[in-house]
Design an enzyme around this catalytic site. Structure first.
Site, mmCIF file in Angstrom:
data_model
loop_
_atom_site.group_PDB
_atom_site.id
_atom_site.type_symbol
_atom_site.label_atom_id
_atom_site.label_comp_id
_atom_site.label_asym_id
_atom_site.label_seq_id
_atom_site.Cartn_x
_atom_site.Cartn_y
_atom_site.Cartn_z
ATOM 1 N N ALA A 57 0.846 -1.181 0.000
ATOM 2 C CA ALA A 57 0.000 0.000 0.000
ATOM 3 C C ALA A 57 0.885 1.236 0.000
ATOM 4 O O ALA A 57 2.103 1.121 0.149
ATOM 5 C CB ALA A 57 -0.881 0.021 1.250
ATOM 6 N N MET A 58 0.246 2.401 -0.152
ATOM 7 C CA MET A 58 1.032 3.640 -0.227
ATOM 8 C C MET A 58 0.313 4.761 0.501
ATOM 9 O O MET A 58 -0.874 4.989 0.295
ATOM 10 C CB MET A 58 1.261 3.975 -1.709
ATOM 11 C CG MET A 58 2.009 5.264 -1.943
ATOM 12 S SD MET A 58 3.714 5.178 -1.271
ATOM 13 C CE MET A 58 3.913 6.890 -0.779
ATOM 14 N N ASN A 96 0.040 8.006 0.429
ATOM 15 C CA ASN A 96 -0.166 9.333 -0.135
ATOM 16 C C ASN A 96 -1.068 10.178 0.763
ATOM 17 O O ASN A 96 -2.063 9.689 1.287
ATOM 18 C CB ASN A 96 -0.850 9.219 -1.505
ATOM 19 C CG ASN A 96 -0.261 8.115 -2.329
ATOM 20 O OD1 ASN A 96 0.909 8.140 -2.654
ATOM 21 N ND2 ASN A 96 -1.069 7.100 -2.632
ATOM 22 N N HIS A 102 -0.520 0.877 9.430
ATOM 23 C CA HIS A 102 0.786 1.362 8.968
ATOM 24 C C HIS A 102 0.636 2.619 8.103
ATOM 25 O O HIS A 102 1.280 3.636 8.348
ATOM 26 C CB HIS A 102 1.491 0.242 8.195
ATOM 27 C CG HIS A 102 2.847 0.610 7.681
ATOM 28 N ND1 HIS A 102 4.009 0.298 8.360
ATOM 29 C CD2 HIS A 102 3.242 1.262 6.562
ATOM 30 C CE1 HIS A 102 5.045 0.735 7.681
ATOM 31 N NE2 HIS A 102 4.609 1.331 6.577
ATOM 32 N N GLU A 103 -0.224 2.545 7.106
ATOM 33 C CA GLU A 103 -0.360 3.691 6.192
ATOM 34 C C GLU A 103 -0.965 4.884 6.925
ATOM 35 O O GLU A 103 -0.578 6.021 6.706
ATOM 36 C CB GLU A 103 -1.200 3.338 4.962
ATOM 37 C CG GLU A 103 -0.722 2.105 4.182
ATOM 38 C CD GLU A 103 0.748 2.078 3.850
ATOM 39 O OE1 GLU A 103 1.353 3.157 3.685
ATOM 40 O OE2 GLU A 103 1.330 0.974 3.767
#
Ligand code: B3K
Ligand code: ZN
Length: 881
Positions: free
Chosen positions: A268-269, A271, A303-304
């Site tokens: 995942a990311m 942003n 986490h993200e």
């Protein structure tokens, strides 16, 4: 494909940027054939830069430049210079506005970095250096700007248009098109930019923050998946609550969005305000997801989310500091998961990852410090060392300071650095200043690579009641760092001393600060010789050379008050037993199983008091990939046979016990995700795997497994049967695989499991079936999850990958070569199983080296793969070789 030169970048060469960017206005014109990007960038000379030439270099890759203007004046091609990796604008003034138009082709983007399409939807991945595939820019994390993003697209194919920040305007355009404008008030580096456009629906909810603000939460997915987002949403709300309670950190925008896509290079990311996720870490239902999947989703969502403060509000100065955000955020997600579920189980799982993967990385050609000194391709440095060892480094600071002081340090870190791009040293300084603890020596954990090794000696004087502990540390050579030049680490050692009744003698202090090469610790006036429980909770990422005998290990297994060390004693005992049996197989002897070990396992099986999850964990033997690292010359076949022998013998001798536990824990009632329910499932399913440990198991056990499969109400129980049966040469194996396929063929995530089950079977025909599966409709070389599930899983299948005919090596090399031009990041990850080639016997070394050389010789090889294979071929430090 990129034509960039593969040059090495050094941390010591860091220089501040010559220009800064205040604002960036992006405009994306999306269509089915391409995307035109207009970027208006407001530049300003950086007062901290010494460079006076005014030359500006902007990163850019694979862009079609349409137009370029400075302060409204279009530049002719002799006013700028295009290079392989960007554009040079000479002699710029101190402030100016740059207008750029570029064209890109998201449909042709197979690298899944920059702007690309997944199942028809547009999405971006910019970390680390993907923004330069969207427009020319100062694509480095220490340049932080305010972004405004306008997107226009067809209303029918892209009804949903998203970017970072707050939605400030939207409207209709001619020809069935529409537009939106998003504004992100927080200055951010380009790697945190995101855009999503497509036909998606959302699950909506809200969260009230501690200061009473109402945040809209939205999870966007394809319509058919909307009923599978509930767990992700619950996890998000738990994460928001937890970060407020534990760290006093509140969310800062009015909306938090998550988008799930099927084609994604990693998990995942983060942003800003718009996370993009691999759908694997969003979608779940009890029919399709296992307990492990549910925990994975909770962990990655957390986490993200936690990155919003550790990564986004305070970001990295340069990519050498990657662990500043990743190590810290992994530590935070591990703590979150511990608080939500079982702390002991979480710790065991985290240590398993560390030992299986990070210790292996540390012992091979890719070993690097938590803060590396150089790299060729930054994407190769999203490693278990940066992430998981990085988290251990944070955890050690937490241990050395205590929770309260650690929190003070975190508070100071945010107070000092909110809105900045900083370094690992800045973090340590904040922690040290707030607590008054001296962390100068501790910083070696950032700069020295390799896993420290501890030697233990115990001395007992029965006359005086003195117990003395001598501890020595060394750290083997790693690439670029010789053992003799390494300095002693500051190692926190949590410990306890047990009396013969298994009670803690409580020596008064329970953390030793071990800071020199050798130290001696004395404990006086003890009534009897204690049993040492060292490295409780795995308080430091080190290896302790075996020093306790089997009786002591069995004693700790039964008595240690630290649940992690109870498990660890079982792990160390099993390790010793399997390695011993492997040795007797190598010597052509017929092995026998140590009765002490059998008795210890029997005690686990008859333990009525302990946590079932912990008991289940203690029954899982160390993996072959881990055990292999403990051998001087790795012998995959005898190791596999040795481990299998242990499992079969345990099954034979303790068959009744395994059966009984399976039966006792069989009926679960409603599917719950509580630690107790998960613990029961784990214990039952581990017992099932023992019952099917033989090639040709007892028919009554096969029937019991079939019953669990066909009656199974949740994926955890169903997959457990398939996993257990996948190593048995019986007709039921294929029957179940076919049944499973027919039932789940339309669910891509479940199909990933089906592929992995087949790729990880230890049966001799595995490679052939993997090759067949490459042509199966359930597989697709363009989807990273499929590649990982089939090819990646085969690479981790120790005994099959290392078959002595070298076919496994040849197969993997072919896949790496085929993937290299399509998706270098994914290709590069597949090289890992080759990295330890020098640890195997001469014949296998020749075979593996040949394949590495074959990859290295390919013309136009990507920087990603080239860096990995070249390091494997040319780095000469393999500590055990
Ligand atoms: N920061 C991203 C990883 C980006 C990887 C780029 N190759 C996910 C994470 O760690 O949260
Ligand atoms: Zn992260």
């Amino acid at each position: 494909m990129s034509t960039r030169k593969h040059s090495t970048i050094y941390r010591k060469d860091y220089q501040v940027p010559d220009f800064l960017i205040n604002e960036l206005h992006l405009d994306f014109i999306l269509s089915d054939k391409d995307c035109v990007v207009h970027a208006k960038t407001v530049f300003q000379k950086n007062p901290d830069s010494q460079v006076t030439s005014g030359d500006l270099f902007l990163h850019g890759q694979g862009l079609e430049l349409l137009n370029i203007a400075v302060d409204g004046v279009e530049l002719s091609s002799d006013n700028y210079q295009l290079t392989n990796d960007g554009v040079i604008l000479p002699g710029m003034s101190d402030t100016f506005i740059l207008d750029l138009s570029t064209r890109i082709y998201p449909d042709k983007n197979t690298e899944l970095e920059g702007l690309y399409r997944s199942s028809g939807n547009f999405c971006t991945q910019c970390e680390a250096e993907g923004f330069r595939k969207i427009t020319y820019y100062l694509d480095r994390p220490d340049v932080m700007a305010r972004f405004t993003t306008r997107i226009e697209a067809s209303k029918t194919s892209c009804p949903v248009l998203l970017s970072n920040g707050n939605l400030v305007e939207e409207g209709d355009l001619e020809e069935g098109r529409h537009f939106v404008i998003w504004e992100d008030p927080f200055p951010k580096p380009s790697y945190l930019f995101a855009l999503v456009a497509g036909d998606l629906v959302s699950l909506n909810d809200s969260f009230e923050t501690m200061s009473g603000r109402e945040i809209d939460l939205k999870i966007f997915v394809e319509k058919r998946n909307r009923n599978k987002c509930g767990h992700a949403m619950t996890s998000l709300k738990k994460s928001m609550q937890w970060d407020e309670e534990k760290f006093g950190l509140e969310y800062d925008l009015d909306m938090y969005m998550i988008v799930a896509v099927d084609d994604f290079n990693m998990g995942a990311m983060e942003n800003k305000g718009l996370n993009v996720f691999n759908s694997k870490y969003v979608l779940a239902s009890k029919e399709t997801a296992t307990d492990q999947d549910y925990l994975g989703i909770e962990g990655v969502i957390g986490h993200e989310y936690f990155h919003n403060w550790t990564g986004n509000r305070v970001t990295c100065r340069d990519w050498f500091q990657l662990s500043l955000k990743e190590g810290l955020t992994v530590f935070r997600d591990q703590e979150f998961s511990s608080d939500m579920n079982s702390r002991a189980i979480q710790r065991i799982e985290d240590v398993r990852v560390l030992r299986n993967f990070q210790f292996r990385e540390d012992a091979g050609p890719m070993a690097h410090p938590v803060r590396p000194d150089s790299f060729v391709e930054i994407n190769n440095f999203y490693t278990v060392t940066i992430y998981n060892k990085g988290a251990e480094v944070i955890r050690m600071m937490h241990t050395l300071l205590g929770a309260e002081n650690f929190r003070k340090g975190m508070d100071l870190y945010f107070k000092r650095h909110d809105g900045q791009a900083v370094t690992c040293d800045d973090f340590v300084s904040a922690i040290a200043d707030a607590s008054g603890v001296d962390l100068e020596q501790f910083k070696l954990w950032h700069s020295q690579s390799g896993t420290p090794e501890l030697q233990i000696e115990e001395h007992w004087n029965s006359n005086s009641g003195e117990y003395r502990l001598e501890i020595a540390q060394t750290c083997p050579s790693t690439p670029g760092q010789l053992q003799e030049n390494k300095k002693a680490f500051h190692i926190p050692l949590c410990f306890g001393l047990l009396d013969s009744a298994g009670k803690d003698m409580n020596p008064g202090k329970d953390v030793l600060h071990f800071r020199s090469e050798r130290e001696s610790y004395s404990f006086e006036n003890l009534p009897e010789k204690p049993v040492l429980s060292l490295l409780r909770g795995f308080s430091a990422p080190v290896k302790i050379m075996p020093w306790q005998d089997r009786e002591q290990l069995a004693f700790l297994m039964a008595n240690d008050s630290d649940p992690f060390n109870r498990w660890d004693a079982a792990f160390r005992l099993s390790e010793a037993v399997i390695l011993e049996i492997t040795k007797s197989l190598q010597n052509g002897e017929s092995p026998t199983l140590d009765p002490l070990f059998v008795a210890a396992v029997k005690r686990i099986l008859t333990d009525q008091r302990s946590d079932k999850s912990l008991l289940g964990m203690a029954l899982i033997l160390p993996e072959e990939n881990y055990l292999a690292q403990q051998m001087t010359v790795i012998d995959p076949d005898n190791l596999h046979e040795g481990r299998k022998f242990v499992r079969q013998e345990l099954c034979r001798v303790l068959h009744g016990e395994f059966r009984q536990i399976w039966e006792e824990n069989c009926d679960q009632g409603e599917y719950k995700l509580t630690p107790e329910s998960m613990g029961k499932r784990r214990l039952k399913n581990v017992c099932l795997s023992y019952l099917l440990a033989g090639n040709a198991p007892d028919q009554t056990d096969v029937e019991l497994a079939l019953r669990q499969y066909y009656d199974g109400q949740n994926m955890t129980d169903i997959i457990a049967v398939l996993a257990a049966i996948s190593n048995c040469e019986i007709p039921e194996r294929l029957e179940l695989l076919e049944h499973f396929y027919e039932k789940w063929k339309d669910d891509v995530l479940v199909m990933d499991k089906w592929l992995t089950l087949q790729a990880t079977s230890s049966l001799p025909g595995t490679l052939a079936s993997v090759q067949e599966l490459m042509k199966h409709p359930a597989f697709s070389i363009t989807n990273p999850n499929k590649v990982r599930s089939l090819i990646g899983a085969f690479g981790s299948n120790h005994v099959c990958f290392h078959r002595d005919n070298g076919e496994g090596y040849c197969f993997l090399a072919e896949q790496i070569l085929a993937l290299d031009s399509r998706n270098p990041q994914i290709a590069s990850r597949l090289t890992t199983p080759f990295s330890t080639w020098k640890r195997y016997d001469g014949a296998r070394q020749v075979l593996m080296k040949k394949q590495l050389q074959r990859i290295a010789d390919k013309k136009g090889l990507s920087g990603d793969v080239s860096e990995m294979v070249r390091r494997s071929l040319h780095v000469c430090f393999f500590p055990n070789s």
